[in-house]
Every structure is written in C-alpha cells, then in structure tokens.
Design a protein around this motif. Structure first.
Motif, PDB file in Angstrom:
ATOM      1  N   ILE A   1     -41.044  44.441 152.204  1.00 29.92           N
ATOM      2  CA  ILE A   1     -40.432  43.140 151.986  1.00 29.92           C
ATOM      3  C   ILE A   1     -40.083  42.572 153.359  1.00 29.92           C
ATOM      4  CG2 ILE A   1     -38.381  41.945 151.105  1.00 29.92           C
ATOM      5  CD1 ILE A   1     -40.386  42.657 148.916  1.00 29.92           C
ATOM      6  N   ILE A   2     -40.385  41.291 153.542  1.00 27.47           N
ATOM      7  CA  ILE A   2     -40.071  40.603 154.794  1.00 27.47           C
ATOM      8  C   ILE A   2     -38.699  39.952 154.646  1.00 27.47           C
ATOM      9  CG2 ILE A   2     -40.777  38.796 156.409  1.00 27.47           C
ATOM     10  CD1 ILE A   2     -43.651  39.127 155.217  1.00 27.47           C
ATOM     11  N   LEU A   3     -37.764  40.360 155.491  1.00 26.82           N
ATOM     12  CA  LEU A   3     -36.437  39.759 155.508  1.00 26.82           C
ATOM     13  C   LEU A   3     -36.321  38.841 156.717  1.00 26.82           C
ATOM     14  CD1 LEU A   3     -34.188  42.920 154.858  1.00 26.82           C
ATOM     15  CD2 LEU A   3     -35.102  41.320 153.158  1.00 26.82           C
ATOM     16  N   ALA A   4     -35.662  37.697 156.527  1.00 24.33           N
ATOM     17  CA  ALA A   4     -35.325  36.830 157.653  1.00 24.33           C
ATOM     18  C   ALA A   4     -34.182  37.494 158.403  1.00 24.33           C
ATOM     19  CB  ALA A   4     -34.926  35.451 157.159  1.00 24.33           C
ATOM     20  N   ARG A   5     -34.384  37.777 159.673  1.00 22.96           N
ATOM     21  CA  ARG A   5     -33.414  38.571 160.420  1.00 22.96           C
ATOM     22  C   ARG A   5     -32.095  37.825 160.590  1.00 22.96           C
ATOM     23  NH1 ARG A   5     -34.644  42.462 165.589  1.00 22.96           N
ATOM     24  NH2 ARG A   5     -32.580  43.404 165.637  1.00 22.96           N
ATOM     25  N   GLY A   6     -31.024  38.523 160.284  1.00 26.53           N
ATOM     26  CA  GLY A   6     -29.692  37.949 160.418  1.00 26.53           C
ATOM     27  C   GLY A   6     -28.716  39.038 160.815  1.00 26.53           C
ATOM     28  N   ASN A   7     -28.231  39.791 159.833  1.00 27.99           N
ATOM     29  CA  ASN A   7     -27.241  40.833 160.053  1.00 27.99           C
ATOM     30  C   ASN A   7     -27.924  42.196 160.072  1.00 27.99           C
ATOM     31  OD1 ASN A   7     -25.209  42.744 159.871  1.00 27.99           O
ATOM     32  ND2 ASN A   7     -23.925  41.477 158.548  1.00 27.99           N
ATOM     33  N   ASP A   8     -28.008  42.804 161.269  1.00 29.86           N
ATOM     34  CA  ASP A   8     -28.690  44.100 161.389  1.00 29.86           C
ATOM     35  C   ASP A   8     -27.901  45.242 160.762  1.00 29.86           C
ATOM     36  OD1 ASP A   8     -30.748  42.883 162.622  1.00 29.86           O
ATOM     37  OD2 ASP A   8     -30.539  43.887 164.553  1.00 29.86           O
ATOM     38  N   GLU A   9     -26.595  45.074 160.652  1.00 31.04           N
ATOM     39  CA  GLU A   9     -25.778  46.154 160.116  1.00 31.04           C
ATOM     40  C   GLU A   9     -25.907  46.242 158.596  1.00 31.04           C
ATOM     41  OE1 GLU A   9     -24.272  48.335 162.052  1.00 31.04           O
ATOM     42  OE2 GLU A   9     -25.097  47.214 163.743  1.00 31.04           O
ATOM     43  N   ASP A  10     -25.985  45.102 157.937  1.00 28.73           N
ATOM     44  CA  ASP A  10     -26.057  45.055 156.479  1.00 28.73           C
ATOM     45  C   ASP A  10     -27.351  44.366 156.077  1.00 28.73           C
ATOM     46  OD1 ASP A  10     -25.738  44.863 153.770  1.00 28.73           O
ATOM     47  OD2 ASP A  10     -24.098  43.391 153.848  1.00 28.73           O
ATOM     48  N   LEU A  11     -28.386  45.168 155.795  1.00 29.45           N
ATOM     49  CA  LEU A  11     -29.695  44.600 155.486  1.00 29.45           C
ATOM     50  C   LEU A  11     -29.663  43.745 154.229  1.00 29.45           C
ATOM     51  CD1 LEU A  11     -32.137  47.527 156.353  1.00 29.45           C
ATOM     52  CD2 LEU A  11     -31.609  45.486 157.690  1.00 29.45           C
ATOM     53  N   SER A  12     -28.733  44.027 153.318  1.00 25.22           N
ATOM     54  CA  SER A  12     -28.663  43.233 152.093  1.00 25.22           C
ATOM     55  C   SER A  12     -28.214  41.800 152.373  1.00 25.22           C
ATOM     56  CB  SER A  12     -27.720  43.885 151.080  1.00 25.22           C
ATOM     57  OG  SER A  12     -26.388  43.870 151.558  1.00 25.22           O
ATOM     58  N   ALA A  13     -27.656  41.574 153.570  1.00 21.73           N
ATOM     59  CA  ALA A  13     -27.213  40.224 153.928  1.00 21.73           C
ATOM     60  C   ALA A  13     -28.365  39.376 154.477  1.00 21.73           C
ATOM     61  CB  ALA A  13     -26.099  40.298 154.962  1.00 21.73           C
TER      62      ALA A  13
ATOM     63  N   GLU B   1     -40.798  31.991 150.530  1.00 20.57           N
ATOM     64  CA  GLU B   1     -39.743  30.999 150.672  1.00 20.57           C
ATOM     65  C   GLU B   1     -40.193  29.873 151.600  1.00 20.57           C
ATOM     66  OE1 GLU B   1     -36.819  30.775 149.178  1.00 20.57           O
ATOM     67  OE2 GLU B   1     -36.990  32.663 148.068  1.00 20.57           O
ATOM     68  N   LEU B   2     -40.163  28.652 151.080  1.00 19.33           N
ATOM     69  CA  LEU B   2     -40.606  27.489 151.862  1.00 19.33           C
ATOM     70  C   LEU B   2     -39.851  27.360 153.182  1.00 19.33           C
ATOM     71  CD1 LEU B   2     -40.963  24.775 149.058  1.00 19.33           C
ATOM     72  CD2 LEU B   2     -42.813  25.800 150.392  1.00 19.33           C
ATOM     73  N   ALA B   3     -38.582  27.699 153.185  1.00 21.69           N
ATOM     74  CA  ALA B   3     -37.762  27.539 154.388  1.00 21.69           C
ATOM     75  C   ALA B   3     -38.247  28.402 155.549  1.00 21.69           C
ATOM     76  CB  ALA B   3     -36.308  27.879 154.071  1.00 21.69           C
ATOM     77  N   TYR B   4     -39.038  29.440 155.261  1.00 24.09           N
ATOM     78  CA  TYR B   4     -39.479  30.358 156.313  1.00 24.09           C
ATOM     79  C   TYR B   4     -40.961  30.206 156.658  1.00 24.09           C
ATOM     80  CZ  TYR B   4     -34.978  32.459 155.275  1.00 24.09           C
ATOM     81  OH  TYR B   4     -33.637  32.655 155.080  1.00 24.09           O
ATOM     82  N   ARG B   5     -41.617  29.211 156.095  1.00 24.09           N
ATOM     83  CA  ARG B   5     -43.027  28.996 156.410  1.00 24.09           C
ATOM     84  C   ARG B   5     -43.175  28.202 157.699  1.00 24.09           C
ATOM     85  NH1 ARG B   5     -45.276  27.430 150.355  1.00 24.09           N
ATOM     86  NH2 ARG B   5     -44.613  29.384 149.360  1.00 24.09           N
ATOM     87  N   ARG B   6     -44.283  28.466 158.398  1.00 19.42           N
ATOM     88  CA  ARG B   6     -44.629  27.760 159.647  1.00 19.42           C
ATOM     89  C   ARG B   6     -43.558  27.912 160.720  1.00 19.42           C
ATOM     90  NH1 ARG B   6     -49.158  25.674 157.965  1.00 19.42           N
ATOM     91  NH2 ARG B   6     -49.374  24.573 155.995  1.00 19.42           N
ATOM     92  N   LYS B   7     -42.918  29.084 160.738  1.00 19.82           N
ATOM     93  CA  LYS B   7     -41.903  29.360 161.753  1.00 19.82           C
ATOM     94  C   LYS B   7     -42.181  30.658 162.507  1.00 19.82           C
ATOM     95  CE  LYS B   7     -38.239  26.676 159.599  1.00 19.82           C
ATOM     96  NZ  LYS B   7     -36.860  26.646 159.059  1.00 19.82           N
ATOM     97  N   GLY B   8     -43.398  31.161 162.363  1.00 17.33           N
ATOM     98  CA  GLY B   8     -43.771  32.373 163.083  1.00 17.33           C
ATOM     99  C   GLY B   8     -43.417  33.660 162.370  1.00 17.33           C
ATOM    100  N   PHE B   9     -42.875  33.567 161.148  1.00 12.70           N
ATOM    101  CA  PHE B   9     -42.492  34.771 160.416  1.00 12.70           C
ATOM    102  C   PHE B   9     -43.724  35.613 160.055  1.00 12.70           C
ATOM    103  CE2 PHE B   9     -37.965  34.308 158.733  1.00 12.70           C
ATOM    104  CZ  PHE B   9     -37.590  33.484 159.769  1.00 12.70           C
ATOM    105  N   ALA B  10     -44.763  34.952 159.564  1.00 13.25           N
ATOM    106  CA  ALA B  10     -45.959  35.696 159.143  1.00 13.25           C
ATOM    107  C   ALA B  10     -46.615  36.378 160.334  1.00 13.25           C
ATOM    108  CB  ALA B  10     -46.944  34.750 158.451  1.00 13.25           C
ATOM    109  N   LEU B  11     -46.708  35.682 161.459  1.00 10.14           N
ATOM    110  CA  LEU B  11     -47.335  36.264 162.649  1.00 10.14           C
ATOM    111  C   LEU B  11     -46.573  37.499 163.111  1.00 10.14           C
ATOM    112  CD1 LEU B  11     -49.496  36.093 164.868  1.00 10.14           C
ATOM    113  CD2 LEU B  11     -47.938  34.589 166.133  1.00 10.14           C
ATOM    114  N   GLU B  12     -45.253  37.403 163.187  1.00  9.29           N
ATOM    115  CA  GLU B  12     -44.473  38.555 163.643  1.00  9.29           C
ATOM    116  C   GLU B  12     -44.532  39.699 162.631  1.00  9.29           C
ATOM    117  OE1 GLU B  12     -40.565  38.754 166.072  1.00  9.29           O
ATOM    118  OE2 GLU B  12     -39.975  38.815 163.954  1.00  9.29           O
ATOM    119  N   ALA B  13     -44.443  39.378 161.338  1.00  8.60           N
ATOM    120  CA  ALA B  13     -44.513  40.428 160.320  1.00  8.60           C
ATOM    121  C   ALA B  13     -45.850  41.162 160.394  1.00  8.60           C
ATOM    122  CB  ALA B  13     -44.313  39.828 158.933  1.00  8.60           C
TER     123      ALA B  13
END
Length: 199
Positions: free
Chosen positions: A65-77, A107-119
């Motif tokens: 699963i690809i998560l948008a990186r935010g809180n490294d301590e709590d992956l559920s966040a 998720e539309l909010a994460y498209r065309r922002k380099g997420f797919a390339l990095e994943a």
C-alpha cells in the motif's frame, strides 16, 4: 508473498497490504472508473478481505500500500494513496519468466505529484536489490529485510502492460528505463520491458 519490509521515500511510504487497509481499498474499487482502469471485477467487502489474505500468502504476488508520507512514528496517521504490485509468472529459471509491475494512485489528491515515480523506484529497487540499474537511483532504508524468495529478480525480467491510451503511465515507465517492445492491438495495450543499461 509475505514481507515485513517498510520502504520509505521522500513523499511516500510503502507498507505491506494488511487487513487494516481493506476497507479503504474496497472503497476505491467501488469506483467503476478505477475498476475499468485496473481491469478489476467488483467484489463484496468480505470477498475483498478474502482476496487480501490470499494475496498475502501467495508466493507469486507482492503487494504494498502506498501511503502519503506524514507521520513516521504512527503509520496509521499516513493517508492511503494507492497500491503497487508485482506478479511473478513462471519460475525464475524459465526462459519466459517475468515479473509484471502494476501501480495505482487511487486518490486524486496524490496524482501527478511524483508519488507513482517514487513508489516505483522504491519497489523496483527492493525487488531487484543490488542489481543495476536501480541500485544507483534509490537508497533503501537501513535494515530493510531482504525480499522473500524467489526474489530478487533481474531488471530484464520486469514487464508492464498499459493501455495505449494511458500516455501518462507510458511516459512514467519510460522515465524508469522501460521501453515499448510490443503493441497488442487486440487488447489495445503496449508491453514495456526494462532495457538493460538504462537509468
């Protein structure tokens, strides 16, 4: 294919597909557009849970699963953005063995922002490990567990099949060193493979 690996990039974190992700995944796949883009059949929520368990245990499938990186301590966040898969076809010693790659940013909010390339860079580095060309373009986190057998695979065995109309995905894989090797008109798709020496 069971792995405990968690792969961290600048924008995304890849985590194994677990039961806790199924509800959101099911919501995504309730969208007929996403089902069409991924050539998926509609499933009930119970069937989706069964599928997650089968995929976790199947030695021929690796799903993160690809998560948008935010809180490294709590992956559920961290917000779920999509998924990335590797499907092994045949045995590594076979001449026609291949590892097919699929990715979905749901998720539309994460498209065309380099997420797919990095994943993709994280996933492909992980499944090929120190085999060029990915060993030089992405650094995996320290203490990342090795990929489970029969991984790692050689980059020359990587393949992706994309609708001819999906130009953004074709361009994405071109950036990663893939090249179109075949056009399958009957399925309206192109087959792309990693070209050795690229990237």
């Amino acid at each position: 294919m069971i792995t405990g690996a968690i792969l961290r990039g600048q924008k995304v974190i890849l985590v194994p597909y677990e039961a806790e992700h199924v509800q959101q995944y099911h919501t995504w796949m309730s969208d007929p557009v996403l089902r069409q883009l991924t050539a998926s059949d509609p499933l009930t929520l119970d069937e989706e849970y069964d599928m997650q368990k089968k995929w976790q245990d199947d030695p021929d499938k690796l799903t993160f699963i690809i998560l948008a990186r935010g809180n490294d301590e709590d992956l559920s966040a961290n917000r779920m953005a999509g998924d990335i898969n590797l499907f092994l076809k045949g045995r590594p010693e076979d001449d026609d063995f291949e590892a097919e790659v699929e990715i979905m940013i749901a998720e539309l909010a994460y498209r065309r922002k380099g997420f797919a390339l990095e994943a993709l860079r994280l996933m492909l580095t992980y499944v090929t490990q120190a085999v060029p060309p990915f060993s030089s373009c992405t650094t995996l986190p320290l203490h990342t567990p090795p990929p489970p057998p029969p991984l790692p695979v050689h980059p020359s065995r990587l393949v992706v099949r994309i609708s001819q109309s999906n130009q953004p995905s074709i361009k994405l894989f071109l950036q990663l060193g893939f090249a179109v090797v075949r056009v399958v008109e009957v399925f309206d798709e192109v087959e792309m493979r990693m070209i050795e020496g690229d990237n």
